[in-house]
Design a protein around this motif. Structure first.
Motif, PDB file in Angstrom:
ATOM      1  N   ILE A 177      39.130  84.875  94.507  1.00  0.00           N
ATOM      2  CA  ILE A 177      39.796  83.862  93.760  1.00  0.00           C
ATOM      3  C   ILE A 177      39.114  83.146  92.652  1.00  0.00           C
ATOM      4  N   LEU A 178      39.245  83.352  91.329  1.00  0.00           N
ATOM      5  CA  LEU A 178      38.742  82.356  90.334  1.00  0.00           C
ATOM      6  C   LEU A 178      39.669  81.164  90.142  1.00  0.00           C
ATOM      7  N   LEU A 179      38.998  80.021  90.818  1.00  0.00           N
ATOM      8  CA  LEU A 179      39.691  78.591  90.515  1.00  0.00           C
ATOM      9  C   LEU A 179      39.057  78.031  89.209  1.00  0.00           C
ATOM     10  N   ASP A 180      40.074  77.780  88.545  1.00  0.00           N
ATOM     11  CA  ASP A 180      40.167  77.208  87.088  1.00  0.00           C
ATOM     12  C   ASP A 180      40.614  75.773  87.140  1.00  0.00           C
ATOM     13  N   LEU A 236      39.573  88.665  81.968  1.00  0.00           N
ATOM     14  CA  LEU A 236      39.190  89.098  83.262  1.00  0.00           C
ATOM     15  C   LEU A 236      40.268  89.433  84.331  1.00  0.00           C
ATOM     16  N   TYR A 237      41.365  88.576  84.205  1.00  0.00           N
ATOM     17  CA  TYR A 237      42.579  88.544  84.841  1.00  0.00           C
ATOM     18  C   TYR A 237      43.140  90.040  84.698  1.00  0.00           C
ATOM     19  N   SER A 250      31.017  91.917  92.273  1.00  0.00           N
ATOM     20  CA  SER A 250      31.876  92.046  93.731  1.00  0.00           C
ATOM     21  C   SER A 250      33.126  92.805  93.662  1.00  0.00           C
ATOM     22  N   VAL A 251      33.712  92.709  92.522  1.00  0.00           N
ATOM     23  CA  VAL A 251      35.361  93.206  92.551  1.00  0.00           C
ATOM     24  C   VAL A 251      35.259  94.758  91.912  1.00  0.00           C
ATOM     25  N   ARG A 252      35.484  95.754  92.823  1.00  0.00           N
ATOM     26  CA  ARG A 252      35.324  97.120  92.442  1.00  0.00           C
ATOM     27  C   ARG A 252      36.936  97.811  92.138  1.00  0.00           C
ATOM     28  N   GLY A 273      44.895  92.133  90.619  1.00  0.00           N
ATOM     29  CA  GLY A 273      45.368  93.463  91.361  1.00  0.00           C
ATOM     30  C   GLY A 273      45.379  92.887  92.741  1.00  0.00           C
ATOM     31  N   ASN A 274      44.975  93.952  93.628  1.00  0.00           N
ATOM     32  CA  ASN A 274      44.929  93.919  95.172  1.00  0.00           C
ATOM     33  C   ASN A 274      43.616  92.916  95.592  1.00  0.00           C
ATOM     34  N   ARG A 275      42.655  92.782  94.687  1.00  0.00           N
ATOM     35  CA  ARG A 275      41.665  92.455  95.134  1.00  0.00           C
ATOM     36  C   ARG A 275      40.854  90.857  94.348  1.00  0.00           C
ATOM     37  N   PHE A 276      41.634  90.837  93.386  1.00  0.00           N
ATOM     38  CA  PHE A 276      41.353  89.460  92.224  1.00  0.00           C
ATOM     39  C   PHE A 276      42.457  88.846  91.987  1.00  0.00           C
ATOM     40  N   ASP A 277      42.269  87.423  91.916  1.00  0.00           N
ATOM     41  CA  ASP A 277      43.543  86.837  91.266  1.00  0.00           C
ATOM     42  C   ASP A 277      42.866  85.441  90.761  1.00  0.00           C
TER      43      ASP A 277
END
Length: 357
Positions: A252-255, A274-275, A355-357, A280-284
């Motif tokens: 999670i990117l907290l902005d 970036l979003y 980290s996110v692949r 998707g399933n691994r990043f928000d």
């Protein structure tokens, strides 16, 4: 030896049925007490005020001088023939920035006695005190040290630590901790431990108490800690919590942002990239607008076409929990809710790409 005796004597004197000799005998024991009391009051009054005098010279002197306390309190003093004089309540937990026009010239501690501010031919001001081991002079020396050595981070940090330990009960220690906190090269644990050394009289002072709370909040949300939960509403007005998204298996990117923040708005397109690339399933991405009404945040989200989730209307809770004192502030959370980074966007992007692949 107390006011009850005084009142009894007063009533006796005005009773009318006792002679003057009795009054005099009783008064002999009272005069000394009253004299000492009067002297103590005079001394206390002198100690409770700090006289600040200005010798600015007749050429180019401002019309008034402003004394700013960091909570918003201020005092304006007129200048006549290049001179001014003001009496401030003595309080060593406070410091005042002394402004002339648009510039702060010196910072003083209302420590009692007399402080004299003098202006040099080059326009800079110096401050002197009639007190030995003056706190104001010590603070002025810290300011000068800071200007001379700002490029040497190790030297600066060691000096800040020394000053904090030597001034844990006065405003000089607060200022050193404030500078250290905003220096950027110290870890949250060091700042947290130093804040814990401040004396009770300093922690009762509002700005110091807030600084300590912010330091503790940053420590509690530093790398390796678990995220702190808070509540707000989504774009539809439904109640949501950060825990609805964080710790659920995604990075999670907290902005933390604000509508009035130019750098925040300029960063939105890059966050969008970036979003779209990693979402998707691994990043928000979770946006958290601060210091504004939810309605204003909604307008910005629509205007900028922000397609990721935003938790609106958190009021002060989110900022206080995370020790956010400026925006934008970015954090990266691991899939299990552990805080991986509190850094600028470029560093967090690097970590996302690794980290996110």
């Amino acid at each position: 030896d107390n006011a009850v005796g005084y009142m009894a004597l007063f009533f006796l004197t005005n009773f009318g049925n006792t002679n003057g000799h009795i009054h005099w005998i009783i008064m002999r024991g009272t005069v000394v007490i009253l004299t000492v009391f009067a002297f103590s009051c005079a001394v206390m009054t002198a100690q409770d005020k700090t006289v600040v005098k200005g010798e600015l010279g007749p050429e180019g002197a401002p019309k008034e001088v402003d004394f700013f306390y960091r909570s918003g309190e201020s005092v304006s003093v007129p200048v006549e023939n290049g001179r001014f004089r003001v009496e401030l309540p003595t309080d060593v937990t406070k410091s005042y920035d002394v402004g002339m026009g648009r510039h702060v010239k010196v910072t003083i501690v209302p420590e009692g006695g007399t402080l004299t501010i003098s202006r040099r031919p080059d326009g800079r001001c110096t401050v002197s005190s009639d007190k030995v081991n003056s706190l104001t002079v010590a603070l002025d020396s810290l300011m000068s040290f800071r200007r001379r050595n700002y490029k040497d981070s190790t030297l600066m940090i060691n000096e800040y630590k020394r000053v904090i330990h030597a001034n844990r009960d006065n405003a000089v220690g607060y200022m050193a901790l404030f500078f250290l906190t905003n220096f950027g090269n110290t870890d949250p644990k060091t700042r947290f431990e130093l804040a814990g050394t401040l004396a009770p009289n300093m922690l009762a002072e509002p700005r110091t108490a807030k600084l300590k709370r912010d330091i503790e909040a940053v420590y509690n949300t530093s790398v390796g800690m678990r995220f702190q939960d808070f509540e707000g509403i989504d774009m539809a007005g439904n109640t949501v919590r950060l825990s609805d998204y964080a710790g659920k298996g995604k990075y999670i990117l907290l902005d933390f942002w604000s509508t009035s923040c130019g750098p925040c708005r300029r960063a939105f397109p890059h966050i969008m990239e970036l979003y779209e690339e990693f979402g998707g399933n691994r990043f928000d991405v979770i946006g958290v607008p601060l210091w504004e009404e939810a309605g204003q945040s909604k307008e910005t989200v629509r205007e900028k076409s922000l397609t990721w989730k935003n938790i609106l209307g958190t009021e002060e809770s989110a900022a206080e929990l995370y020790g956010v004192t400026f925006v934008p502030t970015y954090l990266l959370l691991a899939p299990d809710g552990t805080i991986l980074a509190r850094a600028d966007l470029s560093e967090i992007e690097r970590m996302i790409r690794e980290s996110v692949r």
